[in-house]
Enzyme design. Structure first.
Site, PDB file in Angstrom:
ATOM      1  N   LEU A  38     -30.899 -36.999 -76.632  1.00  0.00           N
ATOM      2  CA  LEU A  38     -29.824 -36.497 -77.540  1.00  0.00           C
ATOM      3  C   LEU A  38     -28.650 -37.421 -77.682  1.00  0.00           C
ATOM      4  O   LEU A  38     -28.144 -37.201 -78.689  1.00  0.00           O
ATOM      5  CB  LEU A  38     -29.970 -35.216 -77.121  1.00  0.00           C
ATOM      6  CG  LEU A  38     -29.004 -34.211 -78.059  1.00  0.00           C
ATOM      7  CD1 LEU A  38     -29.533 -34.167 -79.506  1.00  0.00           C
ATOM      8  CD2 LEU A  38     -28.788 -32.757 -77.574  1.00  0.00           C
ATOM      9  N   GLY A  44      -5.648 -41.261 -65.264  1.00  0.00           N
ATOM     10  CA  GLY A  44      -6.291 -42.164 -64.217  1.00  0.00           C
ATOM     11  C   GLY A  44      -7.134 -43.497 -64.799  1.00  0.00           C
ATOM     12  O   GLY A  44      -7.120 -44.370 -64.466  1.00  0.00           O
ATOM     13  N   HIS A  59     -10.236 -36.471 -76.211  1.00  0.00           N
ATOM     14  CA  HIS A  59     -11.591 -36.266 -76.683  1.00  0.00           C
ATOM     15  C   HIS A  59     -11.856 -36.160 -78.138  1.00  0.00           C
ATOM     16  O   HIS A  59     -12.819 -36.327 -78.740  1.00  0.00           O
ATOM     17  CB  HIS A  59     -12.028 -34.833 -76.092  1.00  0.00           C
ATOM     18  CG  HIS A  59     -12.376 -34.601 -74.573  1.00  0.00           C
ATOM     19  ND1 HIS A  59     -11.341 -33.921 -73.917  1.00  0.00           N
ATOM     20  CD2 HIS A  59     -13.032 -35.153 -73.752  1.00  0.00           C
ATOM     21  CE1 HIS A  59     -11.449 -33.943 -72.704  1.00  0.00           C
ATOM     22  NE2 HIS A  59     -12.463 -34.925 -72.548  1.00  0.00           N
TER      23      HIS A  59
END
Length: 764
Positions: A18, A441, A703
């Site tokens: 997927l 980070g 995101h």
């Protein structure tokens, strides 16, 4: 007979099909039709697998291209206006815009919906948005379509829907403050229409998940449950409703639930075994009880004989035709198939069960109840032997770890000075400007990095050549950060596969799978380690790489660690001792790493704890005990350094309001949080609480595949400046940047640095 059922199966595919298909669609390498066909094949495989196992009741509509809560929003037409939906079927373009945002679209970029944790799991869902005048309409027939799809394969499934009360409670209100449950009367007709269509299609049962039943529900929610299920039972077209609770016991909702006009009730008897007796005593005789006895959240093999003994009173007291054996919750939260893990230690492998094996355990229990234990004697014996072997194994216990735990004192979990004193000393040491800029980070894990890591793992790239490659990547990243103008740098984490796996692979007591993928959100999959034994740190884990990066620049470079609660929460944790004790073991191991980083000249160390809020028990009565040991473990890891060493932490996609006292008690010098998607709303908890230390409110959502403009980030920083003292504010993205490309990262960070300069100038 006793029936067997599953509540949901992992949808990602054993080979992560997927993920590959969805990302290929996003990149333009796969058409929409091809993506839909790939998804159809995955569903068919899952249904056939469960049918072949002997399950009586197989779920459908447990599949999603991204998230089941987003699917529900699409089903009921809860599409925010910014996505330009004008009714009718919701396009795949709109669906993924809600999930990920868009970039370069005519009319401007679109942000994604806010994302947060699904109860106390590491799964993330897309938060529904509701306005006071919200209307609902059936915009997707996915539950019906997938039922018919399975039926065409000769499999009559039990469709799964997120229940209407939980759906509303999981959402957020926009534009005005109001109780989202007030929208229930306008939502219920859409649910009723779906149930009627399912009944017309030939469905006999529908599974309505109400995980909110594991929460402390007030009178309004109790009334909403009565209203919802009274209406749905009447409008269901003869469909039987299995009301499904999980992640805990029914608690104060028990009386309400047992009065609802539903045909069945699912109980989580792994998280709340004690509720069975109470339910047996009070449940109507005609109510079908689904007993969730196989753990759907962890990977340990079931003790089948013990389970049979535990549920014997239910078998004796109830008509067996009204009993169902099932996992405690959907198997979404565990890997797919243990048989793929041929390289695991044989002893450890014998102690485990993944989704396929858990379905088999359910069917074995069903056979034992229907045919007698002798019919499955070999399976029961194998289960008993595995449980016994694990309990007595020398691979689990380490006397040195136990001795060290006993030597821990309260002073070990305290910094030597208050934050106000530390701040002055750290400022003299670090000499940072107002509104200092940094990142969380990680930097992009390019295809070259992934190829080099894979080649090294396969032995095609020597250790020395791999280290040389990593050092070149680190130096390039340091130079890019200097060119962009960041104030505090990071080494980029190019050597790290995952923020938990990287550390777990270097700590004793952890084991790792090769194919044990679990969905975290969308196409972000993780392989949680199996934390099976006592934890210690055999040798330094991050010092060499971090010290090398620091040697390349005069600017401070942060050491980057994953915190003890997150390492615990994002692992499959041993269940033979308390989680608190296991977490203290991890904290002591990290304490050693923190000390070594400081000794190597690292002046700032970030100990990420995104899972602290996630680990909060769902019932408020259990909060204090959890927060006490969670905070203690963070401080135990962080407090062995001097005042001059700055301790950072990072938390993301969480609601903080109820635990601000615990976050403050962690006493990190700097905390960075996700605030871009919520447009600084999540910062309100820190300002209302008057959080005393320093805060980095994320100014852009990493995101989403978009580059925020300088003005957008400047506006967010000005909002933050209205709520916080300027001396408290750091400037950073929402989260790590490993999933993005350098073409996206460089302009976004350059804009972020420019935004910081603008507010710095304005503040001066």
């Amino acid at each position: 007979m006793v029936y067997t059922a599953n509540l949901g199966f992992p949808r990602i595919g054993s080979g992560r099909e997927l993920k590959k298909a969805t990302e290929s669609y996003w990149s333009g390498d796969l058409t929409e039709a091809q993506l839909i066909e790939e998804a159809k094949g995955l569903r068919a495989h899952n249904w056939q697998l469960q049918k072949q196992s002997g399950l009586d009741i197989i779920p459908s509509n447990d599949f999603s291209l991204y998230d089941q809560v987003l699917d529900t929003s699409v089903m009921v037409g809860a599409i925010p206006d910014i996505y330009g939906w004008n009714g009718g079927p919701v396009s795949l373009e709109t669906y993924f815009a809600m999930a990920r945002g868009t970039r370069g679209r005519a009319g401007g970029d679109l942000p994604a919906l806010e994302m947060t944790k699904w109860f106390d799991t590491n799964y993330h869902y897309l938060v529904p948005e509701f306005t006071q005048d919200q209307s609902f309409a059936l915009a997707s027939t996915k539950p019906v379509d997938e039922f018919l799809e399975a039926q065409a394969l000769g499999i009559r499934t039990r469709p799964v829907l997120l229940g209407p009360v939980s759906y509303l409670l999981l959402g957020k209100t926009v534009g005005a403050e109001f109780d989202p449950l007030a929208l229930l009367p306008s939502l219920l007709p859409v649910y009723a229409e779906v149930l009627q269509r399912l009944a017309s299609a030939g469905a006999q049962w529908v599974q309505l998940d109400e995980p909110c039943l594991a929460l402390d529900l007030g009178p309004e929610a109790q009334d909403a449950l009565k209203q919802a299920y009274g209406a749905l039972a009447e409008a269901s077209g003869g469909l039987d409703i299995m009301l499904t609770s999980y992640f805990g016991g029914l608690g104060e909702s028990l009386e309400t639930v047992l009065d609802l006009p539903v045909s069945g009730l699912h109980l989580d008897l792994v998280r709340a075994a004690e509720q069975l007796d109470e339910v047996l005593a009070a449940a109507p005789s005609e109510l079908t009880l689904s007993l969730g006895v196989v753990d759907g959240r962890n990977v340990w093999r079931s003790d089948l004989e013990t389970i049979l003994d535990r549920i014997a009173p239910a078998v004796k007291a109830r008509d067996t035709d009204r009993l169902v054996i099932a996992p405690s919750c959907s198997l979404l939260h565990v890997p797919i198939d243990l048989d793929m893990e041929e390289e695991l230690d044989p002893d450890l492998r014998s102690w485990l069960a993944f989704a396929v094996q858990k379905v088999e355990e359910v069917t074995i229990l069903g056979r034992a109840l229907n045919e007698g234990r002798d019919a499955v004697a070999d399976s029961l014996e194998a289960s008993a032997q595995a449980v016994k072997a694990r309990r007595s194994s020398s691979k689990i216990h380490d006397a040195a770890v136990e001795t060290r735990l006993q030597s821990v004192t309260r002073d070990m979990a305290r910094r030597s000075s208050e934050h106000s004193i530390r701040r002055e000393r750290q400022q003299r040491s670090l000499n940072l400007p107002a509104f200092p800029t940094t990142t969380i980070g990680s930097f992009p894990q390019t295809s070259d990095i992934r190829k080099a890591r894979a080649a090294h793992a396969k032995g095609h790239l020597s250790h020395d050549d791999y280290q040389a490659f990593l050092r070149r990547e680190m130096e390039a990243a340091v130079r890019r950060q200097e060119e962009i103008g960041l104030d505090m740098l990071v080494h980029g984490e190019f050597e790290r596969n995952d923020m938990v796996q990287y550390f777990g692979e270097q700590l004793s007591g952890f084991a790792f799978t090769r194919h044990g993928w679990v969905q975290s959100f969308g196409t972000r999959y993780v392989r949680p380690p199996v934390l099976y034994g006592d934890v210690s740190r055999p040798q330094p884990m991050t010092v060499e790489m971090t010290a090398y990066a620091q040697s390349l620049t005069d600017r401070p470079v942060k050491g980057m660690l994953t915190g003890p609660v997150t390492l615990l929460q994002w692992s499959f944790v041993r269940d033979d001792q308390s989680r608190a004790e296991t977490c203290r073991q991890i904290a002591l191991a990290l304490r050693d790493e923190v000390a070594d980083l400081e000794q190597a000249g690292i002046r700032a160390i970030q100990i990420d704890e995104p899972a602290v809020r996630e680990g909060l028990p769902l019932r408020r009565a259990a909060w204090r005990a959890y927060l006490d040991w969670a905070v203690e473990c963070f401080r135990l890891a962080a407090s062995g350094v001097s005042d001059e060493t700055q301790i950072h932490t990072h938390m993301c996609y969480s609601e903080f309001n109820d635990i601000m006292d615990a976050i403050a008690a962690m006493d990190a010098d700097v905390i960075s949080i996700e605030t871009a998607r919520s447009k600084m709303e999540l910062l309100e908890a820190f300002t209302s609480f008057r959080y005393p230390n320093e805060i980095g409110p994320g100014v852009y959502d990493i995101h989403a595949p978009r580059c925020p403009e300088v003005q957008e980030m400047t506006d967010l920083l000005r909002k933050a400046s209205e709520r916080l003292d300027a001396r408290q504010i750091w400037v950073n993205p929402d989260c790590g940047l490993k999933t993005r490309s350098w073409d996206e990262v460089r302009p976004a960070l350059a804009n972020m640095v420019e935004a910081a300069r603008e507010v710095r100038t304005h503040a001066a």
